[in-house]
Design an enzyme around this catalytic site. Structure first.
Site: not given
Length: 402
Positions: A349, A122, A226, A222, A115, A246, A233, A190, A242, A117, A229, A188, A131, A335
């Site tokens: 989001e 996104h 969250r 997917d 998968d 899927t 992660y 995709e 994850k 990114y 994760q 997600e 961040r 995503t």
């Protein structure tokens, strides 16, 4: 490609499964085992019965895909002839089944699952959330397609129940992690790419060999926990948040059906390294319009044509270290999101990390998914003579944790 109006079948131009599409899937009926079928209108053509070729009675597309591009193109040409030339009607028509009368299965035996990114909108949205005092994109993002290896054994066909996963969670204010069902279950939206022909270990697959290896395209959800994760992660990336499920659509649209959807991808700055530089290569941006529905209500329309890294670049990067491809490999875009609030391909989001709940038409709100919620993702792309190509749908209903 011959237009839908020239078929001896009565095909609606709005159906999405016309002669310009001819997607492959695996079906069964009470009278048959699993067989390969081709969707045409509201029907499925039983390929084993129509061709007598037992490669279509193996229960997956893998054996046929492994034959390579010449075989793919030859069968597609035959299908077009059979469904347009009335001389073949008496031979083909007995092997057409109503799609409502068949059960669809996972179309491929999934070898590896990767998968990516690759949607800049996104990635920037998540960067701004997590961040806020740093640039939204990590320093490597515009230099390579970031991805992770997923769990191929939990790739399942559309309609498979989505059992809410449990695991460790730790909110920033908590002193220690707790264990329990995910409270931030997400989607997600995709696009997935199915590898048909393998490659040699130690030999990278260049951009120009994309058509030689990729058989077709499907829809992917997917599913993501969250809260699991977020805690797990660092430092190695997604794992249990994850790997629980899927979902993929049952129909794989051949790459050849998407010729009319190819577009120039977004401009890139800085210029990619040579093995990713597609400036003078065949463009593999794809004009695919995705729609996401929650309990039947349209909540998002992510645009795939804005995805920064194309599937050809993803394939080149995935193999540049010499990693080999296998028949049945599946890799997904990551995503897909656009610049608008109604173009975001995930609930993290859409609700901005849970701070901005979504209000539905019935007055209820969501930040993440509730038990009983049904998510349906559909997509379409430009096809021959202005008739759109449907990619089918991928659907899942959330069930309580077990």
């Amino acid at each position: 490609m011959t237009a839908n109006a020239q078929s001896w079948l009565d095909l609606s131009p709005d159906n999405g499964f016309g002669l310009g599409n001819l997607p492959y899937g695996v079906f069964s009926t009470p009278a048959t085992g699993r067989r390969t079928g081709v969707a045409i209108g509201d029907l499925v053509l039983d390929l084993q019965a129509a061709t007598g070729d037992d490669v279509h009675a193996t229960g997956s597309l893998n054996a046929f895909m492994a034959r390579g591009p010449e075989a793919w193109h030859a069968l597609r040409a035959d299908l077009t002839t059979w469904l347009t030339d009335t001389a073949h009607r008496d031979t083909i028509e007995p092997h057409l089944l109503a799609r409502t009368d068949v059960t669809m299965h996972l179309p491929i035996e999934v070898a590896d699952y990767v998968d990516f990114y690759s949607s800049q909108h996104h990635a920037e949205n998540l960067g701004r959330m997590f961040r806020p005092d740093s640039p939204p994109l990590t320093p490597n993002w515009k230099h390579l397609p970031i991805g992770y290896h997923g769990r191929s054994g939990t790739v399942q066909v559309s309609g498979t129940p989505v059992v809410r996963p449990s695991g460790q969670r730790k909110a920033p204010s908590d002193d220690a992690p707790t264990f329990g069902p995910s409270q931030r279950l997400d989607i997600e939206a995709e696009i997935g790419f199915v590898v048909g022909t393998p490659s040699e270990l130690g030999r990278p697959v260049p951009l120009g060999a994309f058509r030689d290896h990729v058989f077709g395209v499907c829809l992917v959800n997917d599913w993501s926990a969250r809260d699991l994760q977020a805690w797990e992660y660092v430092p190695l990336g997604p794992f249990l948040g994850k790997s629980f499920l899927t979902s993929v659509s049952p129909w794989v649209v051949p790459l050849a059906a998407l010729e009319g959807a190819r577009v120039t991808p977004p401009s890139r700055d800085p210029k990619p390294l040579p093995y990713l530089d597609d400036t003078d290569a065949e463009p593999w941006g794809l004009d695919i319009a995705i729609e996401v529905r929650l309990n039947g209500e349209l909540i998002s329309c992510p645009p795939f044509d804005l995805v920064y890294w194309t599937p050809a670049q993803q394939l080149a990067h995935m193999t540049v270290n010499g990693a080999s491809l296998r028949t049945g490999d599946l890799y997904a875009s990551g995503t897909v999101s656009g610049p608008g609030k109604d173009q975001r391909g995930s609930f993290i989001e859409l609700s901005w990390g849970g701070k901005e709940p979504i209000t539905l038409q019935d007055g209820t709100t969501r930040t993440f998914l509730d038990d009983g919620d049904v998510i349906t993702i559909t997509a379409s792309a430009p096809g021959a003579d202005g008739i759109r190509i449907a990619l089918g749908e991928v659907t899942g209903r959330v069930e309580p944790s077990r």
